[in-house]
Every structure is written in C-alpha cells, then in structure tokens.
Design an enzyme around this catalytic site. Structure first.
Site, short mmCIF file in Angstrom:
data_model
loop_
_atom_site.label_atom_id
_atom_site.label_comp_id
_atom_site.label_asym_id
_atom_site.label_seq_id
_atom_site.Cartn_x
_atom_site.Cartn_y
_atom_site.Cartn_z
N LYS A 264 0.82 -1.22 0.00
CA LYS A 264 0.00 0.00 0.00
C LYS A 264 0.85 1.27 0.00
CE LYS A 264 -4.26 -1.84 2.02
NZ LYS A 264 -3.95 -3.25 1.79
N SER B 68 11.01 2.88 5.83
CA SER B 68 10.43 1.60 6.25
C SER B 68 10.97 1.15 7.61
CB SER B 68 10.69 0.54 5.19
OG SER B 68 9.98 0.83 4.00
N ARG B 69 12.10 0.49 7.63
CA ARG B 69 12.73 0.02 8.86
C ARG B 69 14.23 0.21 8.77
NH1 ARG B 69 8.54 0.63 10.75
NH2 ARG B 69 7.18 -0.82 11.90
N HIS C 62 11.53 9.10 12.55
CA HIS C 62 10.36 8.24 12.41
C HIS C 62 9.08 9.08 12.40
CE1 HIS C 62 9.63 3.74 12.69
NE2 HIS C 62 8.48 4.25 12.33
#
Length: 332
Positions: free
Chosen positions: A154, A233-234, A295
C-alpha cells in the site's frame, strides 16, 4: 478490559482517549518503552499496546503470559519487534494496524526527496540570514528519472503513483507484483537490475530475516554513482556502516532516512541537552547530503486517527472472540 499502553506520547494519549470513548477501556499510559527492563510494570492487564521500538522477546512474552495478558496490540504496521512464535506458544493474540495511512508515509518520502534534491531546507536557513546566494543549491529535475521502488504494498503503491505524476520511469521489485501498477506502466525487474538502473531508490518493505541489511556494500557497489537513497520503512534494511563509507566515497549522492537501525535509544526523545554516544548517527548528521527525520513519516492527523480507531476496535473484537478481518489485522 484493562490495557497497559507503552511508549506513550501526548499525541498518542489524545487520539486514543477519543477512540476509547465508545468502548470505555481502562488504559494505563506508560511513557517508557516495553522490554525486559519494564515488563514488571504490567499489572492486572488484559492487553498491552506497543509501538515500533518496544521489544517483545520470548522472555518478555512469557512474563506477559504469566501476568494474564491475552492480547498484544501493535499500533503500527511492522511487527519485526515481536516474537510471533512465542506469542503462539503462550496463546497470546497479536494484532496490528497494517494500513493506517499509506499516503502519509509515501508523501513524507517524496517530501524528503524534494528537500534533499532542491535543498529547500538549506535555502530557508540562508534567506533567514539574508543570504540570497544560489551557490551550492543546485538540484536536478525529477522529470524522466528512473525510480526504483522496493516493496509495492500500500505504501509503495502510493509512492509510485506520486512519482508517476512527476513523469518518472518506475522500476519495481516485490515478491507479489501488482497487476494494476503494471497496467500503469510500472516495470517489475529483478533486484540487481533495479539497483543497476535506478537514479533514485526508495524502500517500502517490511523488515524480515531475509532482507536484513538489504542495502549493504555489495548492493551499493552495483548502484549508479551518486544514487539517491530513501528509507521510510525500517532501519535494519540498511547497513549503516556501509552507507557511511559509500557517502564518503560519493557512491551515494544523497541519503534520506526516517528510520535508523539503533533508533530505539534516540527517536521520540528530546536529547538536545544530552551527549549522544552513537558515533554512527553523529556521522550521518554531519554529512550535508543526508536528510534525517525521527520516524515522522506516519505522523499525520489522519494516520493517528486510523491507528487509534483500528487498534481499539481490534482489541474489542478479540475480547469478544470475534476476529477482526480488516486488511489482515491479525498476526496470530
């Protein structure tokens, strides 16, 4: 239903208190994150609510089970910080919020790209000091550039749609190609081909054992010289040491990261009066071609409303033995 809520910030409390009006759960907010050092704070709770930097190891989950906890509710999409096998072993349900606002993260990735490219953050500071020089602010057109997107779920899909609006050529990699994106001109290619042919690479995939340090010395070396790299993302997708070396050699021309592999000791805190002993983050901050946010990509009104509503609803459904089905909320 009693919920112990960890890593709580004021904005979390504001949005969850509103979402909780229809259920009336008893929520105990804790500012600290959950881990071996704080699991003893859980007392008489039916559920816990955690975020990206809470550490739910097997040992922590075993203690939660002993305390009678039946639900672990992740108020985020990623779940690499939870030992799912341990949760199954101790019969604890785990739910998450898989699609709170793909547009929020995608738009932040694009904002970072535009900022690092056109150097608007530097121009803003210059003009405030009455410096109207354009030296050092040269950017490039996004029009016609090749953008590699790793992960077309998504968020990746939302990012791609924005970049198509800039008339970029999109190369994509995902284990599950999206037929709608292919119809819109997106080309799925092997990972190495994406690395080799992209001018810009953006990461939009979850962190797994298989893709840990996906961006490393070997993958960076086959990228185009001066590559622009984006990660919302991470942090564990990137080997920070290898990226620093590539920045020094100018193999990486620009880096935009909203995540960091050791962020749990840094992000969501005011450390302006502290001495930070993380040499890697200090080195990254020192580069003029690195843009780092803490973040923040998820942080919009719409996203926080969805996170709170889906999390409260999932806990309520599980409590009533009705498994929530919305967008694969359940993990165990």
């Amino acid at each position: 239903m009693k919920i112990d809520f960890f890593s709580a910030k004021k904005y979390d409390i504001d949005f969850f208190d509103i979402a909780n009006k229809t259920t009336g759960f008893e929520i105990n907010y804790h500012e600290t994150h959950l881990g071996p050092h704080s699991v003893n704070m859980v007392n008489d709770a039916d559920a816990i609510c955690v975020f990206v930097n809470d550490k739910l190891t097997k040992a922590v989950i075993e203690q939660l089970a002993q305390k009678g906890v039946k639900i672990i509710a992740l108020r985020c999409a990623g779940f690499n910080n939870v030992d799912l096998e341990a949760a199954k072993e101790f019969n604890i349900s785990v739910c998450r919020v898989p699609a709170y606002s793909p547009q929020a993260v995608a738009e932040h990735a694009v904002a970072m790209l535009l900022t690092i490219n056109r150097k608007t953050h530097k121009a803003y500071n210059r003009v405030r000091e009455q410096n109207f020089s354009l030296n050092g602010l040269l950017g490039y057109n996004l029009f016609g550039k090749t953008v590699g997107v790793i992960g077309t779920g998504k968020i990746g899909k939302a990012f791609i749609k924005i970049m198509l609006g800039f008339s970029c050529k999109i190369l994509a990699y995902d284990v599950f190609p999206d037929s709608e994106l292919e119809k819109n001109g997106v080309t799925y290619v092997p990972l190495n081909k994406l690395f080799q042919e992209s001018n810009i690479i953006s990461l939009h995939c979850p962190l797994t054992k298989e893709n840990h340090y996906l961006i490393n010395k070997e993958s960076i070396n086959i990228m185009q010289h001066g590559i622009t790299l984006i990660n919302t993302s991470r942090g564990g997708l990137i080997n920070t040491t290898d990226v620093i070396e590539a920045l020094k050699s100018k193999q990486i021309g620009a880096l935009c990261i909203d995540v960091y592999e050791q962020e749990e000791t840094l992000f969501f805190k005011d450390l302006s009066l502290e001495i930070i002993d993380d040499d890697k983050i200090q080195r990254l901050i020192s580069f003029p071609n690195v843009l780092l946010t803490s973040h923040q990509a998820f942080f919009t009104k719409e996203a926080l409303e969805e996170i709170a509503n889906v999390t409260i609803n999932s806990i309520s459904k599980i409590d009533q033995n009705v498994m929530p089905q919305k967008d694969s909320v359940m993990l165990t």
